[in-house]
Design an enzyme around this catalytic site. Structure first.
Site, PDB file in Angstrom:
ATOM      1  N   GLU A   1       3.891   4.175 -11.861  1.00 54.48           N
ATOM      2  CA  GLU A   1       3.901   3.091 -11.254  1.00 54.48           C
ATOM      3  C   GLU A   1       2.266   2.631 -11.618  1.00 54.48           C
ATOM      4  O   GLU A   1       1.101   3.579 -10.337  1.00 54.48           O
ATOM      5  CB  GLU A   1       3.887   3.622  -9.557  1.00 54.48           C
ATOM      6  CG  GLU A   1       3.782   1.952  -8.418  1.00 54.48           C
ATOM      7  CD  GLU A   1       4.294   2.501  -7.110  1.00 54.48           C
ATOM      8  OE1 GLU A   1       3.855   2.749  -6.425  1.00 54.48           O
ATOM      9  OE2 GLU A   1       5.575   2.781  -6.628  1.00 54.48           O
TER      10      GLU A   1
ATOM     11  N   CYS B   1       0.377   7.613 -11.448  1.00 53.11           N
ATOM     12  CA  CYS B   1      -0.013   6.281 -10.733  1.00 53.11           C
ATOM     13  C   CYS B   1      -1.145   6.017 -10.826  1.00 53.11           C
ATOM     14  O   CYS B   1      -2.502   6.659 -10.909  1.00 53.11           O
ATOM     15  CB  CYS B   1       0.090   6.820  -9.018  1.00 53.11           C
ATOM     16  SG  CYS B   1       0.594   5.735  -8.166  1.00 53.11           S
TER      17      CYS B   1
ATOM     18  N   TYR C   1      -0.864  -0.558 -11.842  1.00 49.39           N
ATOM     19  CA  TYR C   1      -0.976  -1.801 -11.190  1.00 49.39           C
ATOM     20  C   TYR C   1      -2.651  -2.652 -11.526  1.00 49.39           C
ATOM     21  O   TYR C   1      -3.029  -1.883 -12.145  1.00 49.39           O
ATOM     22  CB  TYR C   1      -1.678  -1.684  -9.333  1.00 49.39           C
ATOM     23  CG  TYR C   1      -1.721  -1.014  -9.265  1.00 49.39           C
ATOM     24  CD1 TYR C   1      -3.049  -0.605  -8.589  1.00 49.39           C
ATOM     25  CD2 TYR C   1      -1.117   0.822  -9.037  1.00 49.39           C
ATOM     26  CE1 TYR C   1      -4.073   0.454  -8.660  1.00 49.39           C
ATOM     27  CE2 TYR C   1      -1.896   1.693  -7.755  1.00 49.39           C
ATOM     28  CZ  TYR C   1      -2.896   1.783  -8.090  1.00 49.39           C
ATOM     29  OH  TYR C   1      -3.817   2.529  -7.449  1.00 49.39           O
TER      30      TYR C   1
ATOM     31  N   TYR D   1       0.901  -1.109   0.105  1.00 48.14           N
ATOM     32  CA  TYR D   1      -0.209  -0.244  -0.297  1.00 48.14           C
ATOM     33  C   TYR D   1       0.584   1.458   0.483  1.00 48.14           C
ATOM     34  O   TYR D   1       1.618   1.350   1.283  1.00 48.14           O
ATOM     35  CB  TYR D   1      -0.823  -0.273   1.246  1.00 48.14           C
ATOM     36  CG  TYR D   1      -1.990  -1.336   0.875  1.00 48.14           C
ATOM     37  CD1 TYR D   1      -3.609  -0.920   0.763  1.00 48.14           C
ATOM     38  CD2 TYR D   1      -1.711  -2.028   1.476  1.00 48.14           C
ATOM     39  CE1 TYR D   1      -4.201  -1.832   0.433  1.00 48.14           C
ATOM     40  CE2 TYR D   1      -2.675  -3.967   1.336  1.00 48.14           C
ATOM     41  CZ  TYR D   1      -4.162  -3.725   0.790  1.00 48.14           C
ATOM     42  OH  TYR D   1      -4.982  -4.788   1.350  1.00 48.14           O
ATOM     43  N   SER D   2       0.943   2.257  -0.982  1.00 48.84           N
ATOM     44  CA  SER D   2       1.286   2.997  -0.973  1.00 48.84           C
ATOM     45  C   SER D   2       1.078   4.852   0.041  1.00 48.84           C
ATOM     46  O   SER D   2       0.178   4.269   0.792  1.00 48.84           O
ATOM     47  CB  SER D   2       1.455   4.289  -2.271  1.00 48.84           C
ATOM     48  OG  SER D   2       1.150   3.334  -4.254  1.00 48.84           O
TER      49      SER D   2
END
Length: 307
Positions: free
Chosen positions: A305, A251, A307, A80-81
Site C-alpha cells: 500500500e 506501506c 501513495y 488516513y490509515s
C-alpha cells in the site's frame, strides 16, 4: 504453509455524501520533539456511530475538511490509515486512532500547506470532524495471523497500520517472528520510536530496524534505506525471509517498493514476487523502474500500500 485468508470486512458504512461525526479525544506529537517534521497521533471517539467495533487494523477512515477549494467545491475526501488495533485504541472499541503528518512544502516559490493534514493537526480534544469509511480490504492481517511470520517495511506515516498490527499481535501472545523496518531521513523523524524500542526489549520475537538516510553512510558510501536492510540486516532478516510462512507488508511513499523488490530478487527471495517476461532472467539491478510497474508485482505473500 497455511492458506492466506483475509478476513471479510465492511466497507463504506459512511460515504462522503452521508458522513458521520466523530470527536477528537487526543492529539499529540509522536516523533522526537526536536524533529523538523510534525507528525501527530490523533484519536477519535466514534461512540454512537456505526464505526464502533467495525473497523479493522489495516483499513482507513476518511476525513472531510471543512470549507471549499479554489473552484468553490467542497474539499476532497482524504484517507488516513488506522493506527489502532482492531479492538480499538487502548482496547476500547469506541476509540480509533490515525497518524498524520502536517504537510508544509514550497512549490514554485509559494508555501503550500496540506488542507486536510493541517486541519487534523490543529484539532483539539472535543473538536468534531466529519468522517467516512471504513475503506480497504486487501492490506489486512490474515484471519489466522498466528500461523505466519511478518516483515513490515514502512516510511513516513506508512508506519500507522503496523503500529496497530504489532500491538494486536504482541498483546494477544503471538509467538512468531515480526521485523519492522522503518526508514526516515533523520533520527528525530522516527515515529513511535519509544514504543517500538520498548517492545523489542520485552519481546524476543520482535525486531525493530531503523534506517536513517541522511546521517551515517553504509561502508560502500551509499545511503541507508529500507531496502538496504535486506542486505545489511541479513542476520536478523534472512532466517525470517527463508521461512515458507513469512509475509511481507510494504506501506509508505510510492516508489519505495521498487528498491525492496530489487533487493529481494537479488538476495534470492523471488517467491515474494510475480516477475514477468524478460525480467525473469535479468539482473535485478538492471530492472527499470518504469518497466517494473508492468513486469514486477507483489506475489501472494507480499502486500503493498503506497501513495
Amino acid at each position: 504453509m497455511a492458506e492466506i485468508t483475509l478476513p471479510e470486512v465492511e466497507l463504506n458504512i459512511y460515504s462522503p455524501k452521508d458522513p458521520t461525526e466523530i470527536t477528537v479525544v487526543e492529539n499529540y506529537i509522536c516523533t522526537k520533539e526536536s524533529s523538523p517534521n510534525f507528525v501527530r497521533h490523533v484519536t477519535f471517539d466514534v461512540s454512537g456511530t456505526d464505526l464502533e467495533g467495525r473497523v479493522r487494523v489495516g483499513q482507513s477512515i476518511g476525513i472531510l475538511a471543512p470549507g471549499e477549494d479554489e473552484r468553490g467545491k467542497p474539499h476532497k475526501l482524504r484517507l488516513y490509515s488506522v493506527s489502532s488495533p482492531t479492538a480499538g485504541e487502548g482496547g476500547k472499541s469506541h476509540l480509533i486512532s490515525t497518524t498524520v503528518k502536517r504537510t508544509i512544502e514550497e512549490i514554485d516559490g509559494s508555501l503550500y500547506t496540506g488542507i486536510c493534514s493541517n486541519y487534523l493537526a490543529d484539532l483539539k480534544p472535543g473538536d468534531k470532524v466529519k468522517a467516512t469509511g471504513p475503506s480497504g480490504k486487501r492490506f489486512l492481517l490474515p484471519e489466522n495471523p498466528g500461523n505466519f511470520n511478518y516483515v513490515f517495511f514502512a516510511t513516513g506515516t506508512g508506519i500507522a497500520p503496523f503500529r496497530g498490527m504489532i500491538m494486536e499481535m504482541l498483546e494477544s501472545g503471538y509467538n512468531g517472528e515480526i521485523a519492522l523496518v522503518f526508514g526516515a531521513a533523520y533520527r528525530t523523524d522516527l515515529i513511535y520510536p519509544d514504543y517500538f524500542m520498548e517492545m523489542e526489549k520485552k519481546h524476543d520475537n520482535f525486531h525493530y530496524i531503523a534506517k536513517i538516510s541522511r546521517e551515517d553512510r553504509r561502508p560502500d558510501g551509499t545511503k541507508y534505506y529500507v531496502q538496504t536492510a535486506i542486505e545489511d540486516e541479513s542476520e536478523v532478516l534472512d532466517p525470517i525471509f527463508s521461512q515458507e510462512n513469512t509475509l511481507i507488508y510494504i506501506c509508505g511513499i510510492k516508489g519505495m517498493e521498487a528498491g525492496i523488490y530489487r533487493k529481494l530478487a537479488k538476495k534470492g527471495y523471488p517467491e515474494y514476487l510475480l516477475v514477468k517476461g524478460d525480467y525473469v532472467d535479468m539482473d535485478p539491478d538492471e530492472w527499470d523502474w518504469e518497466d517494473m510497474r508492468r513486469k514486477v508485482k507483489p506475489g501472494a505473500r507480499c502486500f503493498e500500500e503506497v501513495y
